[in-house]
Design an enzyme around this catalytic site. Structure first.
Site, PDB file in Angstrom:
ATOM      1  N   ALA A  83       0.865  -1.200   0.098  1.00  0.00           N
ATOM      2  CA  ALA A  83      -0.140  -0.038   0.254  1.00  0.00           C
ATOM      3  C   ALA A  83       1.093   1.364   0.152  1.00  0.00           C
ATOM      4  O   ALA A  83       2.062   1.146   0.304  1.00  0.00           O
ATOM      5  CB  ALA A  83      -0.891   0.116   1.329  1.00  0.00           C
ATOM      6  N   THR A 125      -6.807  -0.793   8.360  1.00  0.00           N
ATOM      7  CA  THR A 125      -6.442   0.182   9.050  1.00  0.00           C
ATOM      8  C   THR A 125      -7.628   0.546   9.682  1.00  0.00           C
ATOM      9  O   THR A 125      -8.539   0.732   9.335  1.00  0.00           O
ATOM     10  CB  THR A 125      -5.777   1.172   8.456  1.00  0.00           C
ATOM     11  OG1 THR A 125      -5.588   2.475   9.581  1.00  0.00           O
ATOM     12  CG2 THR A 125      -6.374   1.715   7.344  1.00  0.00           C
ATOM     13  N   ASP A 126      -7.536   1.075  11.160  1.00  0.00           N
ATOM     14  CA  ASP A 126      -8.675   1.723  12.091  1.00  0.00           C
ATOM     15  C   ASP A 126      -9.036   3.090  11.697  1.00  0.00           C
ATOM     16  O   ASP A 126     -10.048   3.668  11.731  1.00  0.00           O
ATOM     17  CB  ASP A 126      -8.273   1.870  13.571  1.00  0.00           C
ATOM     18  CG  ASP A 126      -7.023   2.617  13.746  1.00  0.00           C
ATOM     19  OD1 ASP A 126      -6.238   3.111  12.839  1.00  0.00           O
ATOM     20  OD2 ASP A 126      -6.712   2.952  14.945  1.00  0.00           O
ATOM     21  N   GLU A 127      -8.101   3.568  10.568  1.00  0.00           N
ATOM     22  CA  GLU A 127      -8.420   4.966   9.958  1.00  0.00           C
ATOM     23  C   GLU A 127      -9.684   5.008   9.197  1.00  0.00           C
ATOM     24  O   GLU A 127     -10.330   6.053   8.875  1.00  0.00           O
ATOM     25  CB  GLU A 127      -7.194   5.716   9.276  1.00  0.00           C
ATOM     26  CG  GLU A 127      -5.948   5.496  10.100  1.00  0.00           C
ATOM     27  CD  GLU A 127      -4.877   6.651   9.814  1.00  0.00           C
ATOM     28  OE1 GLU A 127      -5.180   7.482   8.811  1.00  0.00           O
ATOM     29  OE2 GLU A 127      -3.655   6.093  10.155  1.00  0.00           O
ATOM     30  N   TYR A 153      -5.798   8.724   2.052  1.00  0.00           N
ATOM     31  CA  TYR A 153      -5.389   7.419   2.559  1.00  0.00           C
ATOM     32  C   TYR A 153      -6.478   6.724   2.687  1.00  0.00           C
ATOM     33  O   TYR A 153      -6.662   5.367   2.514  1.00  0.00           O
ATOM     34  CB  TYR A 153      -4.247   7.653   3.428  1.00  0.00           C
ATOM     35  CG  TYR A 153      -3.923   6.330   4.278  1.00  0.00           C
ATOM     36  CD1 TYR A 153      -3.229   5.161   3.467  1.00  0.00           C
ATOM     37  CD2 TYR A 153      -4.260   6.150   5.502  1.00  0.00           C
ATOM     38  CE1 TYR A 153      -3.075   4.009   4.128  1.00  0.00           C
ATOM     39  CE2 TYR A 153      -3.838   5.310   6.255  1.00  0.00           C
ATOM     40  CZ  TYR A 153      -3.274   4.176   5.648  1.00  0.00           C
ATOM     41  OH  TYR A 153      -2.849   3.065   6.245  1.00  0.00           O
ATOM     42  N   LYS A 157      -8.212   2.998   1.529  1.00  0.00           N
ATOM     43  CA  LYS A 157      -8.048   1.753   2.362  1.00  0.00           C
ATOM     44  C   LYS A 157      -9.482   1.329   2.530  1.00  0.00           C
ATOM     45  O   LYS A 157      -9.740  -0.013   2.284  1.00  0.00           O
ATOM     46  CB  LYS A 157      -7.491   1.966   3.749  1.00  0.00           C
ATOM     47  CG  LYS A 157      -6.019   2.219   3.624  1.00  0.00           C
ATOM     48  CD  LYS A 157      -5.086   1.124   3.185  1.00  0.00           C
ATOM     49  CE  LYS A 157      -5.092  -0.099   3.976  1.00  0.00           C
ATOM     50  NZ  LYS A 157      -4.106  -1.247   3.487  1.00  0.00           N
ATOM     51  N   ASN A 182      -2.300   2.362  15.316  1.00  0.00           N
ATOM     52  CA  ASN A 182      -0.948   3.006  14.712  1.00  0.00           C
ATOM     53  C   ASN A 182       0.023   2.076  15.216  1.00  0.00           C
ATOM     54  O   ASN A 182       0.042   1.544  16.434  1.00  0.00           O
ATOM     55  CB  ASN A 182      -0.876   4.339  15.239  1.00  0.00           C
ATOM     56  CG  ASN A 182      -1.529   5.359  14.436  1.00  0.00           C
ATOM     57  OD1 ASN A 182      -2.493   5.269  14.446  1.00  0.00           O
ATOM     58  ND2 ASN A 182      -0.668   6.252  13.879  1.00  0.00           N
TER      59      ASN A 182
HETATM   60  P1  NAD Z   1       5.175   0.807   4.190  1.00  0.00           P
HETATM   61  O1  NAD Z   1       4.724   2.239   3.554  1.00  0.00           O
HETATM   62  O2  NAD Z   1       6.185   0.826   5.163  1.00  0.00           O
HETATM   63  O3  NAD Z   1       5.230  -0.334   3.219  1.00  0.00           O
HETATM   64  C1  NAD Z   1       4.530  -0.492   2.109  1.00  0.00           C
HETATM   65  C2  NAD Z   1       5.098  -1.652   1.329  1.00  0.00           C
HETATM   66  O4  NAD Z   1       4.500  -1.793   0.011  1.00  0.00           O
HETATM   67  C3  NAD Z   1       6.422  -1.035   0.645  1.00  0.00           C
HETATM   68  O5  NAD Z   1       7.408  -2.190   0.939  1.00  0.00           O
HETATM   69  C4  NAD Z   1       6.391  -0.807  -0.736  1.00  0.00           C
HETATM   70  O6  NAD Z   1       7.396  -1.076  -1.595  1.00  0.00           O
HETATM   71  C5  NAD Z   1       5.109  -1.802  -1.035  1.00  0.00           C
HETATM   72  N1  NAD Z   1       4.134  -1.436  -2.221  1.00  0.00           N
HETATM   73  C6  NAD Z   1       3.953  -0.280  -2.501  1.00  0.00           C
HETATM   74  N2  NAD Z   1       2.936  -0.212  -3.694  1.00  0.00           N
HETATM   75  C7  NAD Z   1       3.125  -1.449  -3.959  1.00  0.00           C
HETATM   76  C8  NAD Z   1       2.581  -2.076  -5.310  1.00  0.00           C
HETATM   77  N3  NAD Z   1       1.855  -1.435  -6.160  1.00  0.00           N
HETATM   78  N4  NAD Z   1       3.025  -3.268  -5.417  1.00  0.00           N
HETATM   79  C9  NAD Z   1       3.684  -4.058  -4.536  1.00  0.00           C
HETATM   80  N5  NAD Z   1       4.163  -3.598  -3.399  1.00  0.00           N
HETATM   81  C10 NAD Z   1       3.860  -2.163  -3.257  1.00  0.00           C
HETATM   82  O7  NAD Z   1       3.647   0.343   5.046  1.00  0.00           O
HETATM   83  P2  NAD Z   1       3.443  -0.035   6.402  1.00  0.00           P
HETATM   84  O8  NAD Z   1       3.478   0.831   7.408  1.00  0.00           O
HETATM   85  O9  NAD Z   1       4.311  -1.526   6.576  1.00  0.00           O
HETATM   86  O10 NAD Z   1       2.080  -0.729   6.203  1.00  0.00           O
HETATM   87  C11 NAD Z   1       1.721  -2.116   5.740  1.00  0.00           C
HETATM   88  C12 NAD Z   1       0.347  -2.148   5.517  1.00  0.00           C
HETATM   89  O11 NAD Z   1      -0.627  -1.764   6.676  1.00  0.00           O
HETATM   90  C13 NAD Z   1      -0.577  -1.073   4.755  1.00  0.00           C
HETATM   91  O12 NAD Z   1      -1.804  -1.706   4.131  1.00  0.00           O
HETATM   92  C14 NAD Z   1      -1.091  -0.294   5.774  1.00  0.00           C
HETATM   93  O13 NAD Z   1      -2.319   0.443   5.256  1.00  0.00           O
HETATM   94  C15 NAD Z   1      -1.370  -1.084   6.953  1.00  0.00           C
HETATM   95  N6  NAD Z   1      -1.408  -0.285   8.166  1.00  0.00           N
HETATM   96  C16 NAD Z   1      -0.256   0.233   8.646  1.00  0.00           C
HETATM   97  C17 NAD Z   1      -0.447   0.814  10.160  1.00  0.00           C
HETATM   98  C18 NAD Z   1       0.886   1.864  10.664  1.00  0.00           C
HETATM   99  O14 NAD Z   1       0.682   2.217  11.592  1.00  0.00           O
HETATM  100  N7  NAD Z   1       1.783   1.765   9.799  1.00  0.00           N
HETATM  101  C19 NAD Z   1      -1.376   0.628  10.872  1.00  0.00           C
HETATM  102  C20 NAD Z   1      -2.521  -0.044  10.210  1.00  0.00           C
HETATM  103  C21 NAD Z   1      -2.479  -0.750   9.119  1.00  0.00           C
HETATM  104  P1  TYD Z   2       1.384   9.392  11.354  1.00  0.00           P
HETATM  105  O1  TYD Z   2       2.510   8.936  12.127  1.00  0.00           O
HETATM  106  O2  TYD Z   2       1.665  10.037  10.201  1.00  0.00           O
HETATM  107  O3  TYD Z   2       0.071   8.442  11.438  1.00  0.00           O
HETATM  108  P2  TYD Z   2      -1.477   8.551  11.035  1.00  0.00           P
HETATM  109  O4  TYD Z   2      -1.713  10.164  10.647  1.00  0.00           O
HETATM  110  O5  TYD Z   2      -1.679   7.672  10.307  1.00  0.00           O
HETATM  111  O6  TYD Z   2      -2.153   8.474  12.366  1.00  0.00           O
HETATM  112  O7  TYD Z   2       0.913  10.802  12.407  1.00  0.00           O
HETATM  113  C1  TYD Z   2       0.443  10.172  13.825  1.00  0.00           C
HETATM  114  C2  TYD Z   2       0.037  11.367  14.437  1.00  0.00           C
HETATM  115  O8  TYD Z   2       1.228  12.408  14.612  1.00  0.00           O
HETATM  116  C3  TYD Z   2      -1.043  12.247  13.641  1.00  0.00           C
HETATM  117  O9  TYD Z   2      -1.678  12.669  14.645  1.00  0.00           O
HETATM  118  C4  TYD Z   2      -0.164  13.286  12.982  1.00  0.00           C
HETATM  119  C5  TYD Z   2       0.941  13.592  13.993  1.00  0.00           C
HETATM  120  N1  TYD Z   2       2.106  14.214  13.367  1.00  0.00           N
HETATM  121  C6  TYD Z   2       2.603  15.312  13.817  1.00  0.00           C
HETATM  122  O10 TYD Z   2       2.410  15.889  14.678  1.00  0.00           O
HETATM  123  N2  TYD Z   2       3.961  15.844  13.024  1.00  0.00           N
HETATM  124  C7  TYD Z   2       4.627  15.155  12.099  1.00  0.00           C
HETATM  125  O11 TYD Z   2       5.657  15.527  11.576  1.00  0.00           O
HETATM  126  C8  TYD Z   2       3.833  13.708  11.560  1.00  0.00           C
HETATM  127  C9  TYD Z   2       4.276  12.949  10.655  1.00  0.00           C
HETATM  128  C10 TYD Z   2       2.577  13.275  12.220  1.00  0.00           C
END
Ligand code: NAD
Ligand code: TYD
Length: 342
Positions: A83, A125-127, A153, A157, A182
């Site tokens: 993603a 995601t919870d978002e 975003y 999702k 998160n």
């Molecule tokens: P990330 O951005 O670190 O990694 C995304 C990965 O997907 C990368 O390796 C990228 O190269 C790959 N990718 C992107 N587009 C692609 C495509 N078209 N084909 C194949 N690969 C592709 O993301 P993350 O934080 O590891 O999140 C992973 C998943 O979990 C996502 O679906 C995100 O929505 C979900 N998620 C993330 C969080 C969080 O806090 N990070 C929380 C809940 C859910």
């Molecule tokens: P983020 O890690 O981008 O996750 P999400 O927006 O998907 O929850 O941000 C977490 C929280 O931190 C969000 O309320 C936005 C805030 N934030 C800042 O205050 N400063 C920053 O530079 C970033 C990246 C996020």
């Protein structure tokens, strides 16, 4: 289920998931990743020579590439992490979010249908539930909370989740959805709050806090997300959604102060900047369903998780310094330039 295709396995959660699964289970893992700015094979260097692991560079939007990998490796299940994952980037431009998160998921679902795979898990995601009231702490996101998307975003999702739901109901496919809060932990790209703040503090730069810093997020250590995903993959009921969270709500500003404290730095490094447009105020997850039905619970509390995380970023400066160059600097200027100069 023997051969699992992990899409997006070179990113933050996907790479942690692959390492967690190889350490604890006996599956073969095929990591299918496009290697966008967020994908980094260095995240997997510890296990790259494991015989049960293979990497394929590919795009989930390209059906032929997905089909070829599914056939070549006799894939039984897909876990889709691939993603575009950052809200701020989705505000700067939504197109890639629609492409990968919506169209890419559609391709995977078509392949699931055509090839008759055993299971498909959509990492959501919870978002997708929108924002909770700040003053009513008793209200949490449950699986029944209506979808209300406020950022490009979360809209992308949620669209993918709706497609998964439709493919389950129409074609009775073995589809599962998880919605996690998160995440934080090692290998998170330093565009997200926690790693960005650690990196900025270590670099002696200002820490940009959006708005009044009073937005609330519910933080879960990445390994606990991984253990929940494998639990749902193995034991979840098809067609169901499972929320995953840490029961761990924090104001952003308090997280930033905690990080500064852990690094022995002063709060004068904090810089309040213009708020993110459409900024969701509060996220908080009710994980009762996965805990009661599948017996999952998080292993890490926030104290231990954040300790490991801060230590990891101190010990792996080369990793984050390398990714915070080139394209990243252009993104940083686009996102923060105008915010800081307000
Ligand atoms: P990330 O951005 O670190 O990694 C995304 C990965 O997907 C990368 O390796 C990228 O190269 C790959 N990718 C992107 N587009 C692609 C495509 N078209 N084909 C194949 N690969 C592709 O993301 P993350 O934080 O590891 O999140 C992973 C998943 O979990 C996502 O679906 C995100 O929505 C979900 N998620 C993330 C969080 C969080 O806090 N990070 C929380 C809940 C859910
Ligand atoms: P983020 O890690 O981008 O996750 P999400 O927006 O998907 O929850 O941000 C977490 C929280 O931190 C969000 O309320 C936005 C805030 N934030 C800042 O205050 N400063 C920053 O530079 C970033 C990246 C996020």
């Amino acid at each position: 289920m023997k051969n699992i295709m992990v899409t997006g396995g070179a990113g933050f959660i996907g790479s942690n998931f692959i390492k967690y699964v190889l350490a604890n289970f006996d599956y073969n893992i095929i990591n299918f990743d496009k290697l966008t700015y967020a994908g980094n094979l260095e995240n997997l260097s510890e296990i790259e020579s494991d015989k049960r692991y293979r990497f394929v560079k590919g795009d989930i939007c390209e059906k032929k590439e997905v089909e070829k990998t599914v056939e070549e490796y006799s894939i039984d299940a897909i876990v889709n992490f691939a993603a575009e994952s950052h809200v701020d980037r989705s505000i700067l431009g939504a197109k890639e979010f629609i492409n990968t998160n919506v169209m890419g998921t559609h391709v995977l679902l078509e392949v699931l249908k055509e090839k008759g795979l055993e299971k498909y898990l959509q990492v959501s995601t919870d978002e997708v539930y929108g924002s909770l009231p700040e003053d009513k702490k008793e209200i949490l996101f449950t699986e029944k909370t209506p979808i209300t998307t406020n950022s490009p975003y979360s809209a992308s999702k949620a669209s993918a989740d709706l497609l998964c739901n439709a493919f389950y109901h129409t074609f009775r496919l073995p589809i599962l959805i998880t919605r996690c809060s998160n995440n934080y932990g090692p290998y998170q790209f330093p565009e997200k709050l926690i790693p960005l703040m650690i990196a900025k503090a270590l670099n002696g730069e200002k820490l940009p806090v959006y708005g009044d810093g009073k937005n609330v997020r519910d933080w879960l250590y990445v390994q606990d997300h991984c253990s929940a995903i494998i639990k749902v993959l193995q034991e979840g009921t098809h067609g169901e959604v499972y929320n995953i969270g840490g029961n761990n709500e924090w104001y952003n500003i308090d997280i930033v102060k905690l990080i500064l404290d852990k690094l022995g730095k002063g709060e004068d490094m904090i810089q309040y900047v213009k708020d993110r447009p459409g900024h969701d105020r509060r996220y908080a997850i009710d994980s009762a369903k996965i805990m009661n039905e599948l017996g999952w619970s998080p292993e890490y509390n926030f104290e231990s998780g954040i300790e490991i995380t801060v230590k990891w970023y101190i010990e792996n400066m080369n990793w984050w310094k390398k990714v915070m160059s080139g394209e990243y600097l252009k993104y940083y200027e686009r996102n923060y330039g105008e915010k800081v100069n307000q």
